[in-house]
Design a protein around this motif. Structure first.
Motif, mmCIF file in Angstrom:
data_model
loop_
_atom_site.group_PDB
_atom_site.id
_atom_site.type_symbol
_atom_site.label_atom_id
_atom_site.label_comp_id
_atom_site.label_asym_id
_atom_site.label_seq_id
_atom_site.Cartn_x
_atom_site.Cartn_y
_atom_site.Cartn_z
ATOM 1 N N ARG A 34 31.250 43.292 44.664
ATOM 2 C CA ARG A 34 31.414 44.680 45.114
ATOM 3 C C ARG A 34 32.438 44.774 46.249
ATOM 4 O O ARG A 34 33.267 45.688 46.288
ATOM 5 C CB ARG A 34 30.073 45.256 45.570
ATOM 6 N N GLU A 35 32.372 43.825 47.184
ATOM 7 C CA GLU A 35 33.336 43.822 48.289
ATOM 8 C C GLU A 35 34.758 43.607 47.769
ATOM 9 O O GLU A 35 35.700 44.246 48.236
ATOM 10 C CB GLU A 35 32.964 42.733 49.289
ATOM 11 N N LEU A 36 34.891 42.712 46.795
ATOM 12 C CA LEU A 36 36.208 42.468 46.216
ATOM 13 C C LEU A 36 36.748 43.731 45.559
ATOM 14 O O LEU A 36 37.930 44.075 45.715
ATOM 15 C CB LEU A 36 36.127 41.327 45.189
ATOM 16 N N GLY A 37 35.877 44.421 44.808
ATOM 17 C CA GLY A 37 36.305 45.648 44.162
ATOM 18 C C GLY A 37 36.776 46.693 45.159
ATOM 19 O O GLY A 37 37.787 47.375 44.941
ATOM 20 N N GLU A 38 36.052 46.821 46.295
ATOM 21 C CA GLU A 38 36.423 47.801 47.312
ATOM 22 C C GLU A 38 37.752 47.448 47.968
ATOM 23 O O GLU A 38 38.590 48.321 48.228
ATOM 24 C CB GLU A 38 35.320 47.879 48.371
ATOM 25 N N LYS A 39 37.987 46.155 48.204
ATOM 26 C CA LYS A 39 39.200 45.737 48.901
ATOM 27 C C LYS A 39 40.438 45.776 48.005
ATOM 28 O O LYS A 39 41.534 46.083 48.465
ATOM 29 C CB LYS A 39 39.005 44.314 49.460
ATOM 30 N N VAL A 40 40.258 45.453 46.724
ATOM 31 C CA VAL A 40 41.406 45.395 45.813
ATOM 32 C C VAL A 40 41.640 46.734 45.127
ATOM 33 O O VAL A 40 42.750 47.041 44.680
ATOM 34 C CB VAL A 40 41.209 44.270 44.765
ATOM 35 N N GLY A 41 40.571 47.563 45.021
ATOM 36 C CA GLY A 41 40.737 48.890 44.439
ATOM 37 C C GLY A 41 40.509 48.967 42.945
ATOM 38 O O GLY A 41 41.045 49.866 42.289
ATOM 39 N N TRP A 42 39.704 48.038 42.420
ATOM 40 C CA TRP A 42 39.373 48.062 40.995
ATOM 41 C C TRP A 42 37.855 47.989 40.851
ATOM 42 O O TRP A 42 37.142 47.590 41.766
ATOM 43 C CB TRP A 42 40.015 46.883 40.264
ATOM 44 N N ASP A 43 37.361 48.365 39.677
ATOM 45 C CA ASP A 43 35.924 48.334 39.407
ATOM 46 C C ASP A 43 35.410 46.905 39.560
ATOM 47 O O ASP A 43 35.897 45.984 38.900
ATOM 48 C CB ASP A 43 35.670 48.845 37.980
ATOM 49 N N TRP A 44 34.415 46.714 40.412
ATOM 50 C CA TRP A 44 33.930 45.367 40.684
ATOM 51 C C TRP A 44 33.355 44.689 39.449
ATOM 52 O O TRP A 44 33.412 43.452 39.326
ATOM 53 C CB TRP A 44 32.862 45.400 41.788
ATOM 54 N N SER A 45 32.802 45.476 38.499
ATOM 55 C CA SER A 45 32.215 44.877 37.302
ATOM 56 C C SER A 45 33.276 44.179 36.451
ATOM 57 O O SER A 45 32.987 43.217 35.734
ATOM 58 C CB SER A 45 31.482 45.930 36.469
ATOM 59 N N LEU A 46 34.523 44.666 36.520
ATOM 60 C CA LEU A 46 35.606 44.016 35.786
ATOM 61 C C LEU A 46 35.816 42.599 36.289
ATOM 62 O O LEU A 46 36.007 41.661 35.501
ATOM 63 C CB LEU A 46 36.902 44.827 35.945
ATOM 64 N N PHE A 47 35.753 42.408 37.617
ATOM 65 C CA PHE A 47 35.942 41.066 38.175
ATOM 66 C C PHE A 47 34.825 40.128 37.742
ATOM 67 O O PHE A 47 35.048 38.938 37.512
ATOM 68 C CB PHE A 47 36.033 41.137 39.699
ATOM 69 N N GLY A 48 33.611 40.665 37.620
ATOM 70 C CA GLY A 48 32.503 39.849 37.130
ATOM 71 C C GLY A 48 32.752 39.376 35.709
ATOM 72 O O GLY A 48 32.503 38.223 35.364
ATOM 73 N N LYS A 49 33.266 40.279 34.864
ATOM 74 C CA LYS A 49 33.570 39.907 33.474
ATOM 75 C C LYS A 49 34.686 38.884 33.411
ATOM 76 O O LYS A 49 34.657 37.966 32.585
ATOM 77 C CB LYS A 49 33.950 41.154 32.678
ATOM 78 N N MET A 50 35.671 39.017 34.279
ATOM 79 C CA MET A 50 36.774 38.059 34.297
ATOM 80 C C MET A 50 36.290 36.683 34.746
ATOM 81 O O MET A 50 36.694 35.658 34.189
ATOM 82 C CB MET A 50 37.891 38.562 35.218
ATOM 83 N N GLU A 51 35.414 36.643 35.725
ATOM 84 C CA GLU A 51 34.912 35.365 36.222
ATOM 85 C C GLU A 51 33.955 34.699 35.245
ATOM 86 O O GLU A 51 33.737 33.482 35.312
ATOM 87 C CB GLU A 51 34.226 35.560 37.578
ATOM 88 N N ASN A 52 33.387 35.472 34.328
ATOM 89 C CA ASN A 52 32.500 34.917 33.300
ATOM 90 C C ASN A 52 33.209 34.710 31.964
ATOM 91 O O ASN A 52 32.556 34.440 30.953
ATOM 92 C CB ASN A 52 31.290 35.834 33.100
ATOM 93 N N SER A 53 34.537 34.889 31.947
ATOM 94 C CA SER A 53 35.366 34.690 30.746
ATOM 95 C C SER A 53 35.081 35.711 29.644
ATOM 96 O O SER A 53 35.397 35.461 28.483
ATOM 97 C CB SER A 53 35.188 33.269 30.183
ATOM 98 N N HIS A 54 34.496 36.844 29.997
ATOM 99 C CA HIS A 54 34.253 37.880 28.995
ATOM 100 C C HIS A 54 35.513 38.691 28.717
ATOM 101 O O HIS A 54 35.632 39.315 27.661
ATOM 102 C CB HIS A 54 33.123 38.805 29.452
ATOM 103 N N THR A 55 36.432 38.683 29.672
ATOM 104 C CA THR A 55 37.718 39.355 29.487
ATOM 105 C C THR A 55 38.736 38.680 30.392
ATOM 106 O O THR A 55 38.372 38.045 31.396
ATOM 107 C CB THR A 55 37.619 40.861 29.816
ATOM 108 N N LEU A 56 40.011 38.822 30.044
ATOM 109 C CA LEU A 56 41.075 38.263 30.881
ATOM 110 C C LEU A 56 41.648 39.309 31.837
ATOM 111 O O LEU A 56 42.404 38.971 32.741
ATOM 112 C CB LEU A 56 42.194 37.704 30.004
ATOM 113 N N GLY A 57 41.304 40.581 31.629
ATOM 114 C CA GLY A 57 41.872 41.616 32.463
ATOM 115 C C GLY A 57 43.313 41.913 32.087
ATOM 116 O O GLY A 57 43.847 41.381 31.115
#
Length: 280
Positions: A34-57
């Motif tokens: 959530r903190e990453l999403g707030e600082k970078v300006g993107w939906d935090w759930s997207l970063f979770g999916k990227m870190e779990n290899s569910h999407t490359l973004g």
């Protein structure tokens, strides 16, 4: 040749390595998702999916992360390697096939060939053989494609809208009778309550999807994803912003297309114009 020695102990598979690097960099920063999403300006759930290899973004997201972590070009290079990995195309396509089977609503733009869900066996056979398939593999692929059509014919079928470029209808099969059968099938499917077929005339001019076959799939939960495909590759688009951008382009293409009634008349005229016997 001796096997390559692994020095870092990190994954050698491109997609996993990319996800691993994302997790390590975030951990080093001490940020929650959530903190990453707030600082970078993107939906935090997207970063979770990227870190779990569910999407490359998307490259825009990856560039933003490179800037935030102070790793200029590193994550983007890993992302490009993961995208280029040929095994990823198969994974994305398998995921797409699952989503297609579960979709409650589908809409597609076809710039050059009849959509798979509307193809006849002979059309699929000629198209797939032109792509290099042969023998048992070709037969299996044609059978699988015909199996996909059954979704439109079941008791509780999904809604399906297909917009065909006029170029699709101006590119016949070698066998005249097989081409007439394909046109008749398009006409018949366009009369079903759950299927809408529209034609985009060439006279409509330029638009936002000139060479990209796009299929939008809406699941029962309301989420929409897009399969975007060219002659050489395909990608499953799941990020909301990118889906919305493609949806806007599709809507503009639909605005340019003939109405369903006029599209049926267009296809019926094509049938009237098609020769009844092979040309000699």
């Amino acid at each position: 040749m001796p096997p390559r020695r692994v020095i870092t102990g990190r994954s050698q598979e491109p997609r996993q390595r990319f996800a691993e690097e994302l997790r390590l960099l975030r951990a080093a920063k001490g940020d929650s998702l959530r903190e990453l999403g707030e600082k970078v300006g993107w939906d935090w759930s997207l970063f979770g999916k990227m870190e779990n290899s569910h999407t490359l973004g998307s490259p825009e997201v990856v560039q933003a992360l490179d800037q935030y972590y102070g790793t200029p070009g590193l994550l983007l290079a890993l992302w490009e390697l993961a995208m280029a990995d040929p095994t990823q195309f198969k994974e994305r396509y398998r995921r797409y096939m699952v989503l297609e089977a579960e979709a409650v609503s589908m809409w597609q733009y076809a710039p050059s060939v009849v959509p798979g869900l509307l193809q006849t066996p002979d059309y699929a056979l000629e198209l797939l053989s032109m792509g290099g398939l042969a023998g048992d593999e070709l037969g299996a692929q044609v059978e699988a494609r015909m199996g996909r059509r059954e979704a439109l014919l079941r008791e509780d079928p999904p809604q399906f809208r297909a917009i065909l470029s006029e170029a699709v209808l101006r590119t016949p099969l070698e066998n005249v009778e097989e081409w007439r059968t394909q046109l008749e099938h398009l006409d018949m499917m366009g009369h079903r309550l759950n299927v809408v077929v529209q034609v985009l005339p060439l006279s409509s001019g330029l638009h936002g999807l000139p060479n990209t076959d796009t299929m939008f799939l809406r699941g029962s939960g309301g989420q929409t994803v897009v399969w975007a495909e060219t002659a050489y590759s395909g990608d499953l688009v799941q990020e909301t912003r990118e889906v919305e951008q493609l949806q806007l382009r599709y809507d503009r293409v639909r605005d340019l297309a003939l109405s369903p009634d006029k599209s049926r008349q267009f296809i019926e005229r094509m049938l009237e114009e098609a020769p009844c016997e092979p040309l000699t």
